[in-house]
Design a protein around this motif. Structure first.
Motif, short mmCIF file in Angstrom:
data_model
loop_
_atom_site.label_atom_id
_atom_site.label_comp_id
_atom_site.label_asym_id
_atom_site.label_seq_id
_atom_site.Cartn_x
_atom_site.Cartn_y
_atom_site.Cartn_z
N THR A 1 2.37 2.51 -9.47
CA THR A 1 1.65 1.19 -10.34
C THR A 1 2.49 -0.13 -9.65
O THR A 1 3.64 -0.49 -10.49
CB THR A 1 1.09 1.56 -11.92
OG1 THR A 1 0.52 1.84 -11.81
CG2 THR A 1 0.50 -0.23 -11.86
N ARG B 1 0.72 -1.77 0.43
CA ARG B 1 -0.66 0.04 -0.03
C ARG B 1 1.18 1.13 0.10
O ARG B 1 0.94 2.37 -0.29
CB ARG B 1 -0.80 -0.08 0.80
CG ARG B 1 -2.17 -1.64 1.31
CD ARG B 1 -3.14 -0.54 2.46
NE ARG B 1 -2.39 -0.65 3.07
CZ ARG B 1 -2.63 -1.30 4.17
NH1 ARG B 1 -2.67 -2.84 3.89
NH2 ARG B 1 -1.79 -2.26 4.94
N ARG C 1 1.97 1.83 -3.08
CA ARG C 1 1.45 2.96 -4.13
C ARG C 1 0.83 4.03 -3.87
O ARG C 1 0.74 5.00 -4.13
CB ARG C 1 0.42 1.78 -4.06
CG ARG C 1 -0.13 -0.05 -5.32
CD ARG C 1 -1.15 -0.41 -5.01
NE ARG C 1 -0.95 -1.92 -5.60
CZ ARG C 1 -1.54 -3.39 -5.65
NH1 ARG C 1 -1.82 -2.85 -4.06
NH2 ARG C 1 -1.14 -3.34 -6.25
#
Length: 323
Positions: free
Chosen positions: A248, A240, A243
């Motif tokens: 990506t 997480r 990101r």
């Protein structure tokens, strides 16, 4: 004493301008070999074929190999890898031969996995301190390579630090990922962080999961905003966070190709272009769906017997900055 002489810092004294990074520019004091992002076009690599006697210096497990490695077959793997690089316009350098073994009769048997033996930065090489006693002393081969090529050593990991080159990745010119696990400890990571900070980059610490040798085994850089990861092995919070940083993250699922054919052990040779182990069509198709070209495929049957693939065997020496 003539205090006006340049030797005594008189008017003729000329202070050295700039930073170490400037010295690696073409025409500078050092060879222009450097890395600031691990998706930039690859220009120079180091490969190494250990002496035949070292590959049989002990049983495979004592050498940290999975099976007995045949010297001639390993040469074929490395010749194929070198040929693929040259076809892509990459210059191939040879890692120097190991020094006499001293107290470690196996020293150099794993230097074929040259990725571990140095981590290149904008200001030169970081020389590791290998984590296992079997590989202790291989660092000398990296030092000798740097001396031969004219690459400055930005830092040598010391004290109680452990660090191997495959545990660090330039995600961006201002962001380095460092993997903590069996091969890199907190003391080694702190020394890498100090060097990265001196070069204007911050460090993101990630966990190398049990059973995986290095960060390279679970995270790869494909482009400025695209990473590949074995997300099922990484901590969800770390995925997480990657990101949240704007990347990506392409999920590479666990499969026979990944686990036994070392499909994830690829080398990024340019943005969205990779050199992949042969026999991994599903992984190639997955990468293609995300716009990543397979620029070369190489057979690695003998390399794999030592628990490494083309990425492990490739010492990254230089990439052309795209900034």
């Amino acid at each position: 004493m003539d205090v006006t002489a340049a030797a005594h810092h008189g008017p003729g004294w000329r202070p050295r301008p700039g930073r170490q990074e400037d010295d690696l520019a073409p025409g500078g004091a050092w060879a222009p070999l450097r890395v600031s992002r691990d998706c930039d076009p690859l220009t120079d690599v180091a490969l190494h074929l250990p002496p035949a006697a070292l590959l049989t210096a002990g049983p495979p497990d004592a050498l940290q190999h999975l099976e007995r490695i045949d010297h001639d077959a390993l040469r074929r793997d490395l010749d194929g890898l070198a040929g693929a690089y040259r076809a892509l316009g990459v210059t191939v350098h040879e890692l120097p031969a190991p020094a006499p073994p001293g107290g470690n009769p196996y020293r150099g048997a794993n230097a074929v996995y040259a990725r571990d033996l140095l981590w290149m930065t904008r200001a030169g090489a970081v020389i590791p301190r290998m984590a296992s006693s079997v590989r202790a002393g291989e660092e000398l081969q990296a030092h000798r390579l740097c001396a031969r090529l004219g690459v400055p050593v930005a830092r040598t990991i010391g004290a109680d630090g452990l660090f191997e080159g495959a545990d660090a990745a330039w995600l961006r010119p201002d962001l380095v990922a460092v993997g903590l696990g069996v091969r890199t400890n907190g003391a080694g990571a702190r020394q890498v962080e100090d060097e990265a900070r001196a070069q204007g980059a911050r460090v993101l610490r990630l966990s190398v999961p049990p059973g995986v040798q290095h960060l390279l085994g679970v995270l790869q850089v494909l482009d400025a905003d695209l990473l590949a990861a074995r997300t099922s092995l990484l901590r969800p919070g770390e995925v997480r966070h990657l990101r949240d940083l704007g990347f990506t993250v392409l999920d590479v699922p666990e499969s026979d190709e990944v686990r036994t054919r070392l499909a994830f052990n690829f080398v990024t040779v340019a943005p969205r272009a990779v050199l992949l182990p042969d026999g991994c069509p599903d992984t190639a198709a997955l990468l293609a769906r995300h716009g990543v070209e397979c620029a070369a495929r190489v057979p690695i049957p003998e390399l794999a017997k030592g628990a490494g693939g083309p990425a492990c065997a490739t010492g990254i020496l230089a990439r052309t900055s795209q900034d």
